[in-house]
Design an enzyme around this catalytic site. Structure first.
Site, PDB file in Angstrom:
ATOM      1  N   HIS A   1      38.673   7.109  54.748  1.00 47.18           N
ATOM      2  CA  HIS A   1      37.875   8.252  55.203  1.00 47.18           C
ATOM      3  C   HIS A   1      38.551   9.564  54.855  1.00 47.18           C
TER       4      HIS A   1
ATOM      5  N   HIS B   1      37.624  26.262  48.447  1.00 46.67           N
ATOM      6  CA  HIS B   1      37.954  26.013  49.856  1.00 46.67           C
ATOM      7  C   HIS B   1      38.064  24.512  50.122  1.00 46.67           C
TER       8      HIS B   1
ATOM      9  N   TYR C   1      42.341  34.345  43.955  1.00 46.77           N
ATOM     10  CA  TYR C   1      42.102  35.070  42.704  1.00 46.77           C
ATOM     11  C   TYR C   1      40.664  34.901  42.252  1.00 46.77           C
ATOM     12  N   GLU C   2      40.289  35.772  41.352  1.00 42.67           N
ATOM     13  CA  GLU C   2      38.925  35.802  40.813  1.00 42.67           C
ATOM     14  C   GLU C   2      37.903  36.090  41.891  1.00 42.67           C
TER      15      GLU C   2
HETATM   16  C1  LIG Z   1      37.858  26.898  25.054  1.00 44.24           C
HETATM   17  C2  LIG Z   1      36.937  26.964  26.252  1.00 44.24           C
HETATM   18  C3  LIG Z   1      36.906  25.665  27.006  1.00 44.24           C
HETATM   19  C4  LIG Z   1      36.078  25.740  28.211  1.00 44.24           C
HETATM   20  C5  LIG Z   1      36.942  25.990  29.411  1.00 44.24           C
HETATM   21  C6  LIG Z   1      36.471  25.258  30.579  1.00 44.24           C
HETATM   22  C7  LIG Z   1      37.207  24.017  30.791  1.00 44.24           C
HETATM   23  C8  LIG Z   1      36.491  23.347  31.872  1.00 44.24           C
HETATM   24  C9  LIG Z   1      37.308  22.961  32.921  1.00 44.24           C
HETATM   25  C10 LIG Z   1      37.878  23.819  33.788  1.00 44.24           C
HETATM   26  C11 LIG Z   1      38.468  25.171  33.484  1.00 44.24           C
HETATM   27  C12 LIG Z   1      39.244  25.635  34.716  1.00 44.24           C
HETATM   28  C13 LIG Z   1      39.919  26.967  34.541  1.00 44.24           C
HETATM   29  C14 LIG Z   1      40.376  27.452  35.903  1.00 44.24           C
HETATM   30  C15 LIG Z   1      40.897  28.852  35.834  1.00 44.24           C
HETATM   31  C16 LIG Z   1      42.356  28.875  35.709  1.00 44.24           C
HETATM   32  C17 LIG Z   1      42.777  30.199  35.178  1.00 44.24           C
HETATM   33  C18 LIG Z   1      42.813  31.271  36.236  1.00 44.24           C
HETATM   34  C19 LIG Z   1      43.399  32.553  35.710  1.00 44.24           C
HETATM   35  C20 LIG Z   1      42.819  33.704  36.459  1.00 44.24           C
HETATM   36  C21 LIG Z   1      43.859  34.399  37.261  1.00 44.24           C
HETATM   37  C22 LIG Z   1      43.203  35.433  38.129  1.00 44.24           C
HETATM   38  C23 LIG Z   1      42.597  36.540  37.607  1.00 44.24           C
HETATM   39  C24 LIG Z   1      42.022  37.524  38.525  1.00 44.24           C
HETATM   40  O1  LIG Z   1      42.074  37.397  39.730  1.00 44.24           O
HETATM   41  S1  LIG Z   1      41.228  38.818  37.765  1.00 44.24           S
HETATM   42  C25 LIG Z   1      40.728  39.875  39.074  1.00 44.24           C
HETATM   43  C26 LIG Z   1      39.636  39.250  39.906  1.00 44.24           C
HETATM   44  N1  LIG Z   1      39.117  40.232  40.792  1.00 44.24           N
HETATM   45  C27 LIG Z   1      37.914  40.123  41.378  1.00 44.24           C
HETATM   46  O2  LIG Z   1      37.240  39.123  41.283  1.00 44.24           O
HETATM   47  C28 LIG Z   1      37.451  41.332  42.128  1.00 44.24           C
HETATM   48  C29 LIG Z   1      36.396  40.972  43.136  1.00 44.24           C
HETATM   49  N2  LIG Z   1      35.523  42.110  43.376  1.00 44.24           N
HETATM   50  C30 LIG Z   1      34.355  42.250  42.640  1.00 44.24           C
HETATM   51  O3  LIG Z   1      34.028  41.488  41.755  1.00 44.24           O
HETATM   52  C31 LIG Z   1      33.476  43.387  43.014  1.00 44.24           C
HETATM   53  O4  LIG Z   1      34.188  44.423  43.587  1.00 44.24           O
HETATM   54  C32 LIG Z   1      32.375  42.927  44.014  1.00 44.24           C
HETATM   55  C33 LIG Z   1      31.477  41.936  43.326  1.00 44.24           C
HETATM   56  C34 LIG Z   1      33.000  42.314  45.239  1.00 44.24           C
HETATM   57  C35 LIG Z   1      31.588  44.135  44.449  1.00 44.24           C
HETATM   58  O5  LIG Z   1      31.045  44.733  43.276  1.00 44.24           O
HETATM   59  P1  LIG Z   1      30.893  46.314  43.276  1.00 44.24           P
HETATM   60  O6  LIG Z   1      30.298  46.768  42.026  1.00 44.24           O
HETATM   61  O7  LIG Z   1      32.234  46.830  43.632  1.00 44.24           O
HETATM   62  O8  LIG Z   1      29.890  46.665  44.421  1.00 44.24           O
HETATM   63  P2  LIG Z   1      28.567  46.005  45.023  1.00 44.24           P
HETATM   64  O9  LIG Z   1      27.793  47.185  45.500  1.00 44.24           O
HETATM   65  O10 LIG Z   1      28.884  44.942  45.990  1.00 44.24           O
HETATM   66  O11 LIG Z   1      27.765  45.345  43.765  1.00 44.24           O
HETATM   67  C36 LIG Z   1      26.733  46.084  43.191  1.00 44.24           C
HETATM   68  C37 LIG Z   1      25.728  45.141  42.589  1.00 44.24           C
HETATM   69  O12 LIG Z   1      26.310  44.505  41.446  1.00 44.24           O
HETATM   70  C38 LIG Z   1      26.160  43.115  41.536  1.00 44.24           C
HETATM   71  N3  LIG Z   1      27.321  42.515  40.938  1.00 44.24           N
HETATM   72  C39 LIG Z   1      28.595  42.644  41.349  1.00 44.24           C
HETATM   73  N4  LIG Z   1      29.394  41.954  40.516  1.00 44.24           N
HETATM   74  C40 LIG Z   1      28.596  41.384  39.587  1.00 44.24           C
HETATM   75  C41 LIG Z   1      28.838  40.538  38.476  1.00 44.24           C
HETATM   76  N5  LIG Z   1      30.063  40.139  38.148  1.00 44.24           N
HETATM   77  N6  LIG Z   1      27.783  40.139  37.725  1.00 44.24           N
HETATM   78  C42 LIG Z   1      26.542  40.537  38.053  1.00 44.24           C
HETATM   79  N7  LIG Z   1      26.212  41.337  39.109  1.00 44.24           N
HETATM   80  C43 LIG Z   1      27.268  41.739  39.857  1.00 44.24           C
HETATM   81  C44 LIG Z   1      26.038  42.815  42.982  1.00 44.24           C
HETATM   82  O13 LIG Z   1      25.343  41.590  43.153  1.00 44.24           O
HETATM   83  C45 LIG Z   1      25.258  43.985  43.467  1.00 44.24           C
HETATM   84  O14 LIG Z   1      23.932  43.763  43.127  1.00 44.24           O
HETATM   85  P3  LIG Z   1      22.795  44.148  44.190  1.00 44.24           P
HETATM   86  O15 LIG Z   1      21.528  43.942  43.422  1.00 44.24           O
HETATM   87  O16 LIG Z   1      23.068  45.566  44.578  1.00 44.24           O
HETATM   88  O17 LIG Z   1      22.990  43.184  45.314  1.00 44.24           O
HETATM   89  C1  LIG Z   2      47.789  33.474  41.768  1.00 44.69           C
HETATM   90  C2  LIG Z   2      47.090  34.773  41.533  1.00 44.69           C
HETATM   91  C3  LIG Z   2      46.826  35.180  40.231  1.00 44.69           C
HETATM   92  C4  LIG Z   2      46.190  36.393  39.998  1.00 44.69           C
HETATM   93  N1  LIG Z   2      45.973  36.792  38.700  1.00 44.69           N
HETATM   94  C5  LIG Z   2      45.377  37.984  38.479  1.00 44.69           C
HETATM   95  C6  LIG Z   2      45.167  38.442  37.147  1.00 44.69           C
HETATM   96  O1  LIG Z   2      45.528  37.764  36.193  1.00 44.69           O
HETATM   97  N2  LIG Z   2      44.589  39.653  36.943  1.00 44.69           N
HETATM   98  C7  LIG Z   2      44.176  40.432  37.994  1.00 44.69           C
HETATM   99  O2  LIG Z   2      43.652  41.521  37.762  1.00 44.69           O
HETATM  100  N3  LIG Z   2      44.344  40.013  39.294  1.00 44.69           N
HETATM  101  C8  LIG Z   2      44.935  38.826  39.535  1.00 44.69           C
HETATM  102  N4  LIG Z   2      45.112  38.393  40.831  1.00 44.69           N
HETATM  103  C9  LIG Z   2      44.720  39.277  41.944  1.00 44.69           C
HETATM  104  C10 LIG Z   2      43.484  38.765  42.643  1.00 44.69           C
HETATM  105  O3  LIG Z   2      42.366  38.949  41.852  1.00 44.69           O
HETATM  106  C11 LIG Z   2      43.370  39.512  43.987  1.00 44.69           C
HETATM  107  O4  LIG Z   2      44.437  39.115  44.788  1.00 44.69           O
HETATM  108  C12 LIG Z   2      42.043  39.199  44.666  1.00 44.69           C
HETATM  109  O5  LIG Z   2      40.998  39.810  43.961  1.00 44.69           O
HETATM  110  C13 LIG Z   2      42.007  39.684  46.123  1.00 44.69           C
HETATM  111  O6  LIG Z   2      42.320  41.052  46.194  1.00 44.69           O
HETATM  112  P1  LIG Z   2      43.538  41.538  47.146  1.00 44.69           P
HETATM  113  O7  LIG Z   2      44.670  40.665  46.900  1.00 44.69           O
HETATM  114  O8  LIG Z   2      43.699  42.992  46.947  1.00 44.69           O
HETATM  115  O9  LIG Z   2      43.001  41.259  48.611  1.00 44.69           O
HETATM  116  P2  LIG Z   2      42.067  42.275  49.429  1.00 44.69           P
HETATM  117  O10 LIG Z   2      40.898  42.627  48.605  1.00 44.69           O
HETATM  118  O11 LIG Z   2      42.926  43.350  49.979  1.00 44.69           O
HETATM  119  O12 LIG Z   2      41.552  41.300  50.590  1.00 44.69           O
HETATM  120  C14 LIG Z   2      42.423  41.023  51.657  1.00 44.69           C
HETATM  121  C15 LIG Z   2      41.594  40.322  52.703  1.00 44.69           C
HETATM  122  O13 LIG Z   2      40.561  41.209  53.163  1.00 44.69           O
HETATM  123  C16 LIG Z   2      39.288  40.586  53.046  1.00 44.69           C
HETATM  124  N5  LIG Z   2      38.282  41.500  52.519  1.00 44.69           N
HETATM  125  C17 LIG Z   2      38.479  42.423  51.564  1.00 44.69           C
HETATM  126  N6  LIG Z   2      37.332  43.052  51.289  1.00 44.69           N
HETATM  127  C18 LIG Z   2      36.393  42.513  52.092  1.00 44.69           C
HETATM  128  C19 LIG Z   2      34.992  42.717  52.268  1.00 44.69           C
HETATM  129  N7  LIG Z   2      34.310  43.627  51.549  1.00 44.69           N
HETATM  130  N8  LIG Z   2      34.342  41.949  53.162  1.00 44.69           N
HETATM  131  C20 LIG Z   2      35.015  41.006  53.865  1.00 44.69           C
HETATM  132  N9  LIG Z   2      36.332  40.758  53.745  1.00 44.69           N
HETATM  133  C21 LIG Z   2      36.998  41.500  52.866  1.00 44.69           C
HETATM  134  C22 LIG Z   2      39.488  39.498  52.005  1.00 44.69           C
HETATM  135  O14 LIG Z   2      38.553  38.480  52.284  1.00 44.69           O
HETATM  136  C23 LIG Z   2      40.908  39.080  52.158  1.00 44.69           C
HETATM  137  O15 LIG Z   2      40.998  38.019  53.084  1.00 44.69           O
HETATM  138  C24 LIG Z   2      45.775  37.194  41.084  1.00 44.69           C
HETATM  139  C25 LIG Z   2      46.024  36.779  42.405  1.00 44.69           C
HETATM  140  C26 LIG Z   2      46.676  35.576  42.627  1.00 44.69           C
HETATM  141  C27 LIG Z   2      46.948  35.146  44.038  1.00 44.69           C
END
Ligand SMILES: CCCCCCCC/C=C\CCCCCCCCCCC/C=C/C(=O)SCCNC(=O)CCNC(=O)[C@H](O)C(C)(C)COP(=O)(O)OP(=O)(O)OC[C@H]1O[C@@H](n2cnc3c(N)ncnc32)[C@H](O)[C@@H]1OP(=O)(O)O
Ligand SMILES: Cc1cc2nc3c(=O)[nH]c(=O)nc-3n(C[C@H](O)[C@H](O)[C@H](O)COP(=O)(O)OP(=O)(O)OC[C@H]3O[C@@H](n4cnc5c(N)ncnc54)[C@H](O)[C@@H]3O)c2cc1C
Length: 593
Positions: free
Chosen positions: A260, A314, A351-352
């Site tokens: 389980h 999750h 992330y992402e």
């Molecule tokens: C060779 C190829 C082979 C194939 C490969 C596949 C292999 C298959 C197997 C598995 C692969 C597995 C790989 C796993 C990955 C491992 C690698 C990981 C490396 C990555 C490391 C990490 C990198 C990072 O973390 S990069 C930074 C990431 N940061 C974020 O994600 C920031 C999060 N915040 C946001 O995106 C935005 O701030 C927001 C969406 C929360 C809010 O958007 P914002 O404009 O600020 O404001 P909001 O008013 O809320 O939005 C306005 C409207 O825009 C719409 N919208 C927002 N985002 C999007 C979007 N991206 N696209 C479309 N529309 C979007 C939103 O819905 C709102 O619309 P509305 O109509 O007003 O509701």
């Molecule tokens: C292993 C790892 C690899 C990464 N690689 C990259 C990379 O390659 N490039 C890159 O650019 N970034 C990268 N990041 C950064 C990552 O994208 C950020 O950590 C992530 O987007 C969260 O932003 P933050 O850390 O500022 O947390 P915050 O945005 O400060 O959030 C902190 C807490 O507040 C809550 N919160 C924030 N905003 C809201 C909201 N609007 N509503 C409700 N709850 C909210 C969140 O849920 C979270 O629990 C990486 C992070 C990790 C851990």
């Protein structure tokens, strides 16, 4: 010897092999972000001329690029990123600057020591106006000396929870000039005279994040299938305790509690893999559509990718921990591989796009649909959300004699998602009628909004799993996968039972029926469990696990692994005489006095 029916070729495909390259590579791979985010950004955000220049070099690894968006002060709220890119029409250059400590780019993978280029997200200023965050392709280090260029401070952010062989870095710009054409110009543009040309959709610059969110779904499948393999194999050799007194110690896999704990992770791994393939196809199709000027699928892709990313990461985090705990003390050893897999996998909850934020993004989409439903509109033939417009059966039917293709179970998930979505929408409206503004009402409904997203994503995952298993023609494989499907569906019923019981849709009797179906499925899966995980054909080096070895020789290899520890190079370590030996000698002397 465990029963060995025909192999199941579920994950032995190229993509998962590619994923392994990414994921295990992520733990220490200097090209991780180059492949996963920089190249997708060039593919989707560079115009033709820029692609001609950058793509061949990127594919040929003539440089290493990362994706530098997150800052020390902001990760989620991209609107508040502080790095600026100010256009200077006199020199037709952008000036990149980090105005505050919190604007320091912080976290980008491989930024610290490996990358010499970066996709940099910066607030674009031209003709005195800010146009929001835009991506720029910026050189950070000299291609020969690898030294940081003038005005650039870059380094590693130090040890982390995991992935400590990845050089996540920090980056500051001190008025660094970069050519106008370093701005990705497929969607938005800045003309030589500084005029800004807006994109057709202001989120097209976010496509690299969408790619990773979509890819993460299969990524989580991989992590669950890898750790389930370790847990199943180890549980099939580990004997501990008796079921029948005097009959000898049993394999712990024969305990129902062990089944389980592990088998639902196996089932979820398959479910996530099938939805992962779907969302990656939707991503690829949407990017093609955008290239042809059609952006209609962008909102659907965003909503589904956010929801799937949040739910699968999750559940993968919880599932990996279950697999670890199922392996007792040896599961806590680095030899198990669990610390590595877990610390890589759980990063994806953050992330992402942090999971809460992603759930709420999908909820925005659901609220638009709820509004249309309440306005009496009809569905727009969108298979992902159409069910929300339909009226399902008034009562749960999961215990009916025949449930062809689990229609009754799927309708239960649809009922919960529909009810949760509409109820939270109605609450949003009610709070605003009571005088709250939209944003405040939204925040006061946020937990219920996240529940609506989870219920919607559960429905999608379940329906996709049912549909994909139904397509399988090989009956021997199909019957084994149907056991896992049965487990998955009824396990999900029990996981969301509160929601189904809350409005009387499901009865306590039906909840008991669901549990019975779970135990039935566990029994059917048990004889095939080792063959199922063997069919994934993970190599021992991928598993990084003494417990999960294909040959099952755990104990001999556990001792060998321990003996190879540097601590065991000598019987007595220098610290002994220097500290402990001295301490004990002094204690003995004192006791003689
Ligand atoms: C060779 C190829 C082979 C194939 C490969 C596949 C292999 C298959 C197997 C598995 C692969 C597995 C790989 C796993 C990955 C491992 C690698 C990981 C490396 C990555 C490391 C990490 C990198 C990072 O973390 S990069 C930074 C990431 N940061 C974020 O994600 C920031 C999060 N915040 C946001 O995106 C935005 O701030 C927001 C969406 C929360 C809010 O958007 P914002 O404009 O600020 O404001 P909001 O008013 O809320 O939005 C306005 C409207 O825009 C719409 N919208 C927002 N985002 C999007 C979007 N991206 N696209 C479309 N529309 C979007 C939103 O819905 C709102 O619309 P509305 O109509 O007003 O509701
Ligand atoms: C292993 C790892 C690899 C990464 N690689 C990259 C990379 O390659 N490039 C890159 O650019 N970034 C990268 N990041 C950064 C990552 O994208 C950020 O950590 C992530 O987007 C969260 O932003 P933050 O850390 O500022 O947390 P915050 O945005 O400060 O959030 C902190 C807490 O507040 C809550 N919160 C924030 N905003 C809201 C909201 N609007 N509503 C409700 N709850 C909210 C969140 O849920 C979270 O629990 C990486 C992070 C990790 C851990």
């Amino acid at each position: 010897m465990e029963h060995a029916p025909k192999a199941i070729d579920v994950t032995n495909d190229v993509e998962m092999r590619t994923f392994n390259f990414f994921t295990m590579g992520i733990d220490g791979h200097p090209l991780g972000l180059h492949l996963d985010m920089a190249i997708p950004t060039i593919l989707n955000n560079a115009d033709e001329e820029q692609q001609k220049d950058w793509l061949p070099k990127a594919a040929n690894r003539e440089f290493i690029a990362t994706y530098a968006q997150t800052e020390m002060g902001h990760g989620t709220n991209l609107k508040k990123l502080e790095t600026t890119a100010t256009y200077d029409p006199k020199t037709q250059e952008f000036v990149l600057n980090s105005p505050t400590i919190t604007s320091t780019k912080w976290w980008p993978g491989n930024l610290g020591k490996s990358s010499n280029y970066a996709v940099v997200m910066a607030q674009l200023y031209t003709q005195g106006k800010c146009h929001g965050a835009h991506p720029f392709f910026v050189q950070l280090r000299d291609l020969n000396t690898h030294k940081p260029l003038k005005g650039i401070t870059v380094g590693d952010i130090g040890p982390k929870f995991g992935m400590n062989t990845v050089d996540n870095g920090f980056l500051q710009f001190d008025h660094v000039r970069t050519p106008r054409r370093s701005m990705f110009m497929k969607h938005a543009k800045v003309l030589p005279d500084g005029r800004y040309v807006p994109p057709v959709h202001d989120k097209l610059n976010y496509s690299a994040m969408v790619f990773i969110r979509a890819a993460i779904v299969s990524g989580m499948a991989y992590h669950l299938l890898v750790t389930s393999t370790i847990a199943v194999r180890y549980s099939a050799i580990r004997r501990q305790g008796e079921i029948t007194p005097g009959a000898g110690e049993v394999k712990v896999l024969d305990y129902q509690t062990q089944q389980h704990r592990i088998f639902p992770q196996l089932a979820r791994g398959l479910a996530f893999r099938l939805s992962g393939q779907y969302i990656m196809k939707l991503y690829t199709q949407t990017m093609d559509d955008i290239r042809n000027g059609d952006i209609s699928a962008v909102p659907d892709l965003h909503a589904l990718s956010c929801g799937l990313k949040a739910v699968t990461t999750h559940h993968a985090a919880l599932g990996l921990e279950q697999c670890r705990m199922a392996c007792g003390g040896h599961g806590y050893s680095q030899a198990s591989g669990f610390p590595l897999h877990y610390s890589v996998a759980v990063g994806a909850c953050t992330y992402e796009g942090e999971n809460m934020v992603m759930l709420l993004q999908t909820a925005r989409h659901l609220m638009k649909i709820a509004k249309a439903i309440r306005a009496g509109q009809s569905p727009k033939s969108n298979k992902i959300v159409d069910y929300l417009f339909h009226k399902g059966p008034p009562k749960c039917l999961i215990d009916q004699a025949y449930d062809t293709n689990y229609r009754n179970v799927l309708e239960s998930f649809e009922h919960l998602a529909r009810r949760q979505t509409l109820e939270v929408y109605d609450k949003l409206v009610q709070l605003q009628q009571q005088g709250r503004n939209y944003e405040q009402a939204w925040n006061d409904c946020a937990v219920e909004l996240c529940k609506a997203t989870r219920a919607h994503v559960r429905t999608f995952l379940a329906r996709t799993f049912v549909e994909e298993i139904d397509k399988i023609s090989d009956l021997s494989i199909k019957s084994v996968l149907q056991d896992l499907l049965q487990l998955y569906l009824y396990y999900e019923v029990t996981e969301c039972a509160t929601g189904l019981l809350e409005d009387g849709f499901m009865t306590g009797q039906q909840h008991k029926y669901a549990k019975k179906k779970i135990y039935e499925a566990l029994e059917k899966i048990r004889p095939n469990a080792v063959s199922i995980v063997d069919s994934f054909d993970f190599q021992d080096r991928e598993l990084h696990s003494v417990l999960g070895r294909r040959d099952g020789n755990v104990y001999e290899n556990l001792l060998k692994w321990a003996q190879s520890s540097p601590l065991n190079k000598t019987d007595v370590l220098p610290f002994h005489h220097k500290y402990l030996g001295k301490m004990m000698e002094e204690a003995r002397q004192r006791s003689k006095i």
